[in-house]
Design a protein around this motif. Structure first.
Motif, PDB file in Angstrom:
ATOM      1  N   GLN A 188       0.809  -1.220   0.000  1.00 34.31           N
ATOM      2  CA  GLN A 188       0.000   0.000   0.000  1.00 34.31           C
ATOM      3  C   GLN A 188       0.844   1.271   0.000  1.00 34.31           C
ATOM      4  O   GLN A 188       0.504   2.238  -0.716  1.00 34.31           O
ATOM      5  N   PRO A 189       1.942   1.348   0.763  1.00 38.89           N
ATOM      6  CA  PRO A 189       2.749   2.572   0.696  1.00 38.89           C
ATOM      7  C   PRO A 189       3.271   2.859  -0.707  1.00 38.89           C
ATOM      8  O   PRO A 189       3.301   4.020  -1.135  1.00 38.89           O
ATOM      9  N   ALA A 190       3.681   1.817  -1.433  1.00 39.12           N
ATOM     10  CA  ALA A 190       4.165   2.023  -2.799  1.00 39.12           C
ATOM     11  C   ALA A 190       3.026   2.469  -3.704  1.00 39.12           C
ATOM     12  O   ALA A 190       3.207   3.364  -4.550  1.00 39.12           O
ATOM     13  N   ARG A 191       1.873   1.876  -3.538  1.00 33.71           N
ATOM     14  CA  ARG A 191       0.723   2.265  -4.360  1.00 33.71           C
ATOM     15  C   ARG A 191       0.338   3.719  -4.102  1.00 33.71           C
ATOM     16  O   ARG A 191      -0.013   4.463  -5.024  1.00 33.71           O
ATOM     17  N   ASP A 192       0.425   4.130  -2.845  1.00 31.35           N
ATOM     18  CA  ASP A 192       0.113   5.525  -2.508  1.00 31.35           C
ATOM     19  C   ASP A 192       1.117   6.479  -3.148  1.00 31.35           C
ATOM     20  O   ASP A 192       0.738   7.541  -3.671  1.00 31.35           O
ATOM     21  N   ILE A 193       2.405   6.125  -3.089  1.00 32.67           N
ATOM     22  CA  ILE A 193       3.435   7.012  -3.631  1.00 32.67           C
ATOM     23  C   ILE A 193       3.337   7.109  -5.149  1.00 32.67           C
ATOM     24  O   ILE A 193       3.458   8.199  -5.727  1.00 32.67           O
ATOM     25  N   LEU A 194       3.093   5.996  -5.832  1.00 30.12           N
ATOM     26  CA  LEU A 194       2.991   6.039  -7.287  1.00 30.12           C
ATOM     27  C   LEU A 194       1.714   6.747  -7.729  1.00 30.12           C
ATOM     28  O   LEU A 194       1.708   7.448  -8.750  1.00 30.12           O
ATOM     29  N   THR A 195       0.636   6.579  -6.977  1.00 33.16           N
ATOM     30  CA  THR A 195      -0.581   7.338  -7.275  1.00 33.16           C
ATOM     31  C   THR A 195      -0.323   8.826  -7.112  1.00 33.16           C
ATOM     32  O   THR A 195      -0.807   9.648  -7.898  1.00 33.16           O
ATOM     33  N   LYS A 196       0.469   9.186  -6.106  1.00 34.14           N
ATOM     34  CA  LYS A 196       0.801  10.591  -5.883  1.00 34.14           C
ATOM     35  C   LYS A 196       1.607  11.147  -7.057  1.00 34.14           C
ATOM     36  O   LYS A 196       1.438  12.316  -7.429  1.00 34.14           O
TER      37      LYS A 196
END
Length: 555
Positions: free
Chosen positions: A263-271
């Motif tokens: 989830q942290p990676a998904r949040d950063i790439l979405t950002k």
């Protein structure tokens, strides 16, 4: 963002990084300024890469996606590292000014005594919260064990016995002031050292080398982790660096797949996609409360959350074409009331269908329309047009406006259509405005905060939205009369997918990959144009053989 001008300029206590390679980077004109944070921001010292070579297609088959470089970690990365390595939650004493621009880690390079002091203060804060001996009293044995366990990941490489001995020498020398003070001195020395503040991408042994060089296993693991987690590798990735297997394409690919499921990676790439589309500017856009009293802080916050929900679905379940065709929308009671949508109850956001007048996909999202309209109290054809020209088609730089541009603009009268016609008739204005004004003209059905309208308040006549796009290619050029016309052209335009690839690769690499002219980035562009999946684009960047190497320049 701030950096040090050369790798020889490190704050006191530096334990060395090796020699610098290449010259100072000049930054990139599209780089956003994230503001100077408490810890000095970020930047890089990099090689410019070779300029010779090339293939039959004009790209360079041997080129990497980025140059060799030594990069200063930014404030977000600093906080993530001390959290992930030392278990300490750290909040910078000064929060960077939020601009909505992506804070690239390449930029101006500034050496400052004040920055060094900020690093010392940050180190003291971290040291005061770290517990090297658990609940037991601080002692030399557990401090040394703590350093041997924690420092490798903090330094982003194995540590040497000499480095441990040097730090323990500081500890023993400061024991007369108490064990906790001695430990604080050790942590201060470690956290203001170059080995902590910088990370390298120069290869294991690049002396006398030109062309591309493979990064070491630790450099590659760090490059991957910082790209998707903004921090040092987790335990599993660190293990792949330690045994060297991360340099094997199959292992790298597996690690990319694993990390992208977090989830942290998904949040950063979405950002990163949020920055690409300027959604991060929604919270900071300013409107005149006397003119647009409806544009309240709560509405602004809801519009940002609405856009974020759309992007999360887009990045992980959708494709580039959905930007221009999707009728998904997220609204709450306030959004529905202000924008004349079917009633929605409560403050929570729920998925609804866009009304017929908002049939241009995400281009007609009111948050985006409000943000691209920079004027606080009136319509803004110019900047709305520039947003599409810059963010979606990566139009060529048109230089700076004439010195008297403001005076000329103020002298123009009439409606936006009449002003645009007058601008385009002036040689000093029309040569540039003809490229982007048409994109703005077709958005005249929406006011400065994104509300739909059919009557132009400037003359009480039907809104004029006719325009002609020129000089951008056969798939985009032509007569248009609505945002939907623009969306229909952009959804299949190769310039659009290439622009998205360039910007998202730049945010992932902290470097514009077009500068290397690598055949690898051309292949990534081709694949994204064919598939359009954002998650596949990130995978392609991170698993490319050219991601694992760096370009070196002759010294």
């Amino acid at each position: 963002m701030k950096t040090f001008a050369a790798c020889a300029i490190l704050v006191a206590g530096a334990m060395g990084l090796g020699a610098c390679t290449g010259g100072a980077n000049s930054g990139h004109p599209s780089a956003g300024s994230g503001g100077a944070g408490a810890l000095g921001g970020s930047g890089a010292i990099s090689g410019s890469g070779p300029t010779t070579g090339g293939s039959a297609t004009g790209c360079r088959s041997e080129a990497s996606l980025a140059p060799a470089r030594i990069s200063l970690i930014n404030d977000e990365e600093y906080a993530h590292i001390v959290r992930d390595v030392f278990g300490v939650t750290f909040v910078p004493e000064v929060t960077a000014v939020r601009t909505g621009e992506y804070p690239l880690n390449e930029g101006a390079q500034i050496a400052s005594a004040d920055v060094a002091k900020q690093y010392y203060r940050a180190a003291d804060q971290v040291a005061s919260k770290a517990k090297p001996c658990g609940d037991a009293a601080v002692g030399a044995s557990c401090v040394e064990s703590f350093l041997r366990q924690k420092l490798p990941r903090a330094f982003k490489r194995p540590v040497t016995d000499a480095e441990i001995a040097g730090l323990m020498g500081i500890f023993n020398g400061a024991l007369q002031d108490g064990a906790q003070v001695a430990f604080n001195a050790v942590m201060e020395a470690a956290l203001v050292s170059g080995s902590f503040l910088y990370r390298t991408e120069i290869g294991a042994d690049a002396s006398g080398t030109t062309g591309s060089v493979a990064m070491s296993s630790y450099e590659l693991a760090n490059a991957l982790s910082f790209s998707v987690l903004a921090s040092v590798p987790d335990d599993e990735l660190w293990g792949k660096a330690a045994d060297g297997t991360i340099t094997q394409p199959a292992v790298l690919s597996a690690q990319v797949e694993r990390l992208l499921a977090l989830q942290p990676a998904r949040d950063i790439l979405t950002k990163k996609v949020s920055y690409y589309l300027d959604v991060e500017k929604i919270p900071v856009v300013s409107k005149d409360a006397g003119v647009f009293s409806e544009f309240t802080p709560s509405l602004q916050s809801s519009l940002y959350q609405s856009a974020q929900l759309f992007l999360k679905d887009l990045v992980w379940n959708g494709s580039l074409g959905d930007l221009f065709t999707s009728n998904k929308y997220y609204a709450n009671e306030e959004i529905a009331k202000v924008y004349g949508l079917p009633p929605v109850q409560g403050s929570g956001l729920i998925e609804v269908q866009m009304p017929a007048e908002r049939n241009a996909g995400f281009l007609s999202h009111p948050g985006l329309l409000a943000t691209s309209n920079l004027h606080t109290a009136s319509d803004d054809v110019v900047h709305r047009g520039l947003w599409i020209y810059s963010n979606l088609v990566c139009g060529v730089s048109l230089g700076t406006p004439p010195a008297n541009a403001d005076e000329v603009f103020k002298s123009l009268t009439g409606t936006d259509r009449e002003k645009a016609q007058a601008r385009n008739a002036l040689p000093q204005c029309g040569a540039c405005h003809a490229f982007f004004d048409p994109f703005g003209m077709v958005s005249n059905n929406f006011d400065a905060i994104g509300r739909y309208r059919t009557i132009d308040p400037q003359d009480n006549k039907p809104v004029f939205t006719q325009a002609t796009i020129k000089n951008l290619g056969a798939d985009i050029d032509g007569d248009v009369s609505s945002l939907k016309d623009i969306a229909d052209r952009l959804k299949t335009g190769r310039r659009v997918s290439d622009c998205a690839t360039k910007l998202l690769a730049e945010y992932t690499l902290d470097h514009n990959p077009n500068e290397q002219n690598s055949c690898a980035i051309q292949q990534i562009k081709d694949d994204f144009a064919a598939g359009g999946k954002f998650v596949d684009l990130f995978k392609a960047i991170l698993t490319s053989p050219a991601f694992a190497t760096r370009d070196l320049a002759a010294q």
